[in-house]
Motif scaffolding. Structure first.
Motif, short mmCIF file in Angstrom:
data_model
loop_
_atom_site.label_atom_id
_atom_site.label_comp_id
_atom_site.label_asym_id
_atom_site.label_seq_id
_atom_site.Cartn_x
_atom_site.Cartn_y
_atom_site.Cartn_z
N GLU A 213 -8.80 1.68 -15.84
CA GLU A 213 -8.18 0.38 -15.53
C GLU A 213 -7.08 0.48 -14.49
N ASP A 214 -6.28 1.55 -14.54
CA ASP A 214 -5.17 1.66 -13.59
C ASP A 214 -5.64 1.97 -12.17
N VAL A 215 -6.86 2.46 -12.01
CA VAL A 215 -7.39 2.80 -10.70
C VAL A 215 -8.15 1.62 -10.08
N GLN A 216 -8.66 0.74 -10.91
CA GLN A 216 -9.47 -0.37 -10.42
C GLN A 216 -8.79 -1.21 -9.34
N PRO A 217 -7.51 -1.60 -9.50
CA PRO A 217 -6.88 -2.39 -8.43
C PRO A 217 -6.80 -1.62 -7.10
N LEU A 218 -6.59 -0.32 -7.16
CA LEU A 218 -6.54 0.49 -5.94
C LEU A 218 -7.90 0.49 -5.25
N LEU A 219 -8.96 0.66 -6.04
CA LEU A 219 -10.31 0.67 -5.49
C LEU A 219 -10.66 -0.69 -4.88
N ARG A 220 -10.24 -1.76 -5.55
CA ARG A 220 -10.50 -3.11 -5.02
C ARG A 220 -9.78 -3.30 -3.68
N GLN A 221 -8.54 -2.81 -3.59
CA GLN A 221 -7.78 -2.96 -2.35
C GLN A 221 -8.39 -2.11 -1.24
N ILE A 222 -8.85 -0.92 -1.56
CA ILE A 222 -9.52 -0.09 -0.56
C ILE A 222 -10.79 -0.79 -0.07
N GLU B 80 -11.41 -4.02 -0.01
CA GLU B 80 -11.03 -5.15 0.83
C GLU B 80 -10.53 -4.69 2.19
N THR B 81 -9.81 -3.58 2.21
CA THR B 81 -9.32 -3.02 3.47
C THR B 81 -10.48 -2.62 4.37
N ILE B 82 -11.45 -1.93 3.81
CA ILE B 82 -12.62 -1.51 4.58
C ILE B 82 -13.43 -2.72 5.02
N ARG B 83 -13.62 -3.67 4.11
CA ARG B 83 -14.39 -4.88 4.44
C ARG B 83 -13.75 -5.62 5.62
N ALA B 84 -12.43 -5.74 5.62
CA ALA B 84 -11.74 -6.44 6.70
C ALA B 84 -11.86 -5.68 8.03
N ILE C 171 -8.14 9.52 -5.03
CA ILE C 171 -9.25 8.70 -4.55
C ILE C 171 -9.72 9.37 -3.27
N GLY C 172 -10.99 9.61 -3.19
CA GLY C 172 -11.56 10.24 -2.01
C GLY C 172 -12.06 9.20 -1.03
N ILE C 173 -11.80 9.43 0.24
CA ILE C 173 -12.33 8.62 1.32
C ILE C 173 -13.19 9.57 2.14
N TYR C 174 -14.40 9.12 2.48
CA TYR C 174 -15.36 9.99 3.15
C TYR C 174 -15.87 9.32 4.43
N PRO C 175 -15.13 9.49 5.53
CA PRO C 175 -15.52 8.86 6.79
C PRO C 175 -16.33 9.78 7.72
N GLY C 176 -16.58 10.99 7.32
CA GLY C 176 -17.29 11.93 8.18
C GLY C 176 -16.33 12.92 8.82
N GLY C 177 -16.88 14.03 9.27
CA GLY C 177 -16.08 15.15 9.78
C GLY C 177 -15.26 14.85 11.00
N GLN C 178 -15.79 14.07 11.93
CA GLN C 178 -15.03 13.81 13.15
C GLN C 178 -13.76 13.02 12.88
N ALA C 179 -13.82 12.09 11.95
CA ALA C 179 -12.65 11.25 11.65
C ALA C 179 -11.48 12.09 11.17
N VAL C 180 -11.74 13.09 10.36
CA VAL C 180 -10.67 13.94 9.86
C VAL C 180 -9.97 14.65 11.02
N LEU D 18 -3.90 3.17 7.32
CA LEU D 18 -4.62 4.37 7.76
C LEU D 18 -6.11 4.22 7.46
N ILE D 19 -6.45 3.73 6.27
CA ILE D 19 -7.86 3.51 5.91
C ILE D 19 -8.49 2.51 6.88
N ALA D 20 -7.77 1.43 7.18
CA ALA D 20 -8.28 0.43 8.12
C ALA D 20 -8.49 1.03 9.50
#
Length: 137
Positions: free
Chosen positions: A35-44, A46-50, A82-91, A120-122
């Motif tokens: 439950e405590d992680v769900q709001p963070l995942l929702r915000q991530i 929404e950030t990616i969607r935007a 929370i892991g973000i996986y954008p691919g090797g070049q992004a890192v 940063l995620i955006a």
């Protein structure tokens, strides 16, 4: 070897952190997390969607995924991050801004208990969109 009592998968380490089960949607994935992680995942999400409004949402590799002709970016909850996986070049491209995070080829760990840098995620997501659009030309 340790065998997960819930999913039956075997692992080298006792109580290996993993996701067991199958989810059909990102909503299902988020609802299955603590439950405590769900709001963070929702915000991530929404950030990616935007940042990638033309991307399609799906679940791939048991992770929430944004798809735009190929996997654009994934994210997933783990026990301590929370892991973000954008691919090797992004890192590599964002290495200066990622210096305070644990990274590996194509993966960024955002520790739980510390503020998440949604900008940063955006920025990473917008960079991935631009990269894909350039590759399609």
């Amino acid at each position: 070897m340790w065998k997960c009592p819930k999913c039956g998968r075997s692992f080298k380490n006792t109580n290996q952190d993993h996701y067991c089960g199958s989810v059909a949607t990102i909503d299902d994935y988020i609802a299955a997390q603590a439950e405590d992680v769900q709001p963070l995942l929702r915000q991530i999400r929404e950030t990616i969607r935007a940042a990638a409004p033309n991307a399609k949402e799906k679940v791939s590799w048991q992770m929430p995924t944004f798809w735009q002709g190929e996997n654009l970016i994934h994210f997933a909850a783990a026990r301590k991050h929370i892991g973000i996986y954008p691919g090797g070049q992004a890192v590599g491209v964002f290495s200066e801004r990622l210096k305070d995070y644990k990274t590996s080829k194509g993966a960024i760990q955002l520790p739980l208990g510390k503020p998440i840098d949604y900008e940063l995620i955006a920025d990473i997501t917008r960079w991935r969109v631009q990269q894909l659009e350039e590759d399609q030309k």
